[in-house]
Scaffold this active site. Structure first.
Site, mmCIF file in Angstrom:
data_model
loop_
_atom_site.group_PDB
_atom_site.id
_atom_site.type_symbol
_atom_site.label_atom_id
_atom_site.label_comp_id
_atom_site.label_asym_id
_atom_site.label_seq_id
_atom_site.Cartn_x
_atom_site.Cartn_y
_atom_site.Cartn_z
ATOM 1 C CB CYS A 76 -0.891 -0.017 1.243
ATOM 2 S SG CYS A 76 -1.894 1.469 1.413
ATOM 3 C CB CYS A 202 -5.194 4.437 -4.665
ATOM 4 S SG CYS A 202 -4.477 2.791 -4.841
HETATM 5 N N1 API Z 1 -6.430 -1.897 -2.251
HETATM 6 C C1 API Z 1 -5.086 -2.302 -2.680
HETATM 7 C C2 API Z 1 -4.086 -2.182 -1.518
HETATM 8 C C3 API Z 1 -3.981 -0.753 -0.988
HETATM 9 C C4 API Z 1 -3.520 0.188 -2.031
HETATM 10 C C5 API Z 1 -3.686 1.666 -1.734
HETATM 11 N N2 API Z 1 -4.359 2.039 -0.527
HETATM 12 C C6 API Z 1 -2.353 2.392 -1.849
HETATM 13 O O1 API Z 1 -2.177 3.458 -1.260
HETATM 14 O O2 API Z 1 -1.480 1.869 -2.609
HETATM 15 C C7 API Z 1 -5.132 -3.745 -3.159
HETATM 16 O O3 API Z 1 -5.664 -4.590 -2.470
HETATM 17 O O4 API Z 1 -4.594 -4.004 -4.224
#
Ligand code: API
Length: 265
Positions: A76, A202
């Protein structure tokens, strides 16, 4: 059992962070993580991270990331920036200016200064493309499509259709809608796998969107990226042929509050 927790946010992507160097947290309990992340019944967050011990001399800690559905994910980006700021706050790093931590996708370097965290992301060796989209892994999988007026897009409806489509079974993907503002400025909105909703930002998605925009236009390798929760910077080296490396995600990571939560043993 009472557990100390810390609530962080990075451009509106928010996380519960727990110092689990004593190993007391039940890492197998999907229901515990999803309860703690629940916006009404729990603390509320897009994800939860555990800071754990790492045996290697050079590595200050291990980061474990869980989406709000309770399932573990390999990385993340915003979470990595927030756990880096947290590690500095609790004195879990040898040198706050530059330190290493390990996540499921590999090794990361973090630099911390005035609440801004620069996080080195894993290399991107391969990019797939399809009808109007790019698909790449920046620690987790990302679908990236360039559109006009992304403010008018129904992100949840359009994003979930792609996330659950046969093309990306069984693991699914995060879905990013990108609007180019100028040669080195983009806007991104993301439907996140494992949150099953649009998030304010994200980090791995912003990195994927910046790299995909370079692949599309062959112009810049440094971007300002505007997301719902603020602004991030991304810069990188390389190209599709040799792969992309020296990839950095830069932006704020802020402690919102800290507290204690009672967990059944
Ligand atoms: N939801 C993403 C993980 C968190 C990614 C996001 N919160 C970031 O800041 O990279 C997944 O399961 O592929």
């Amino acid at each position: 059992m009472q557990v100390d927790f810390y609530k962080y946010q990075g451009t509106g992507n928010d996380f519960i962070i727990i110092d689990n160097r004593n190993g007391n947290f039940d890492t197998k309990s999907t229901s515990l993580v999803s309860f703690l992340c629940h916006r009404r019944m729990g603390i509320g967050a897009d994800g939860l991270m555990l800071l754990e011990s790492n045996d290697s001399e050079k590595v200050d800690f291990t980061m474990r990331y869980y989406n709000s559905d309770g399932k573990e994910a390999s990385m993340c980006g915003n979470g990595g920036r927030c756990i880096a700021a947290f590690a500095v706050r609790i004195g879990a790093v040898t040198n706050a200016d530059e330190f290493y931590f390990e996540a499921a996708d590999g090794m990361h370097v973090a630099k911390f200064k005035n609440d801004i965290v620069s996080l080195k992301m894993i290399d991107v060796s391969h990019i797939d493309s399809g009808e109007g989209y790019y698909f790449l892994n920046t620690g987790v999988p990302h679908y990236v499509t360039h559109r006009n007026n992304i403010a008018d897009i129904d992100i949840v409806n359009n994003g979930s259709k792609i996330r659950y489509s046969a093309t990306f079974k069984p693991d699914g993907t995060n879905v990013n809608f990108v609007e180019q503002q100028s040669h080195n400025q983009i806007k991104v909105r993301t439907y996140e796998r494992g949150v099953e909703n649009e998030t304010y930002s994200c980090g791995t998605g912003v990195v994927a969107s910046a790299i995909a925009t370079f692949v599309k236009n062959k112009q810049e390798k440094f971007f300002d990226v505007d997301v719902k929760g603020g602004r991030l910077q991304v810069h990188f080296e390389g190209d599709e042929k040799s792969g992309f490396s020296n990839i950095w995600l830069i932006g704020p990571a802020t402690l919102v509050f800290e507290g204690k939560v009672e967990l059944e043993r």
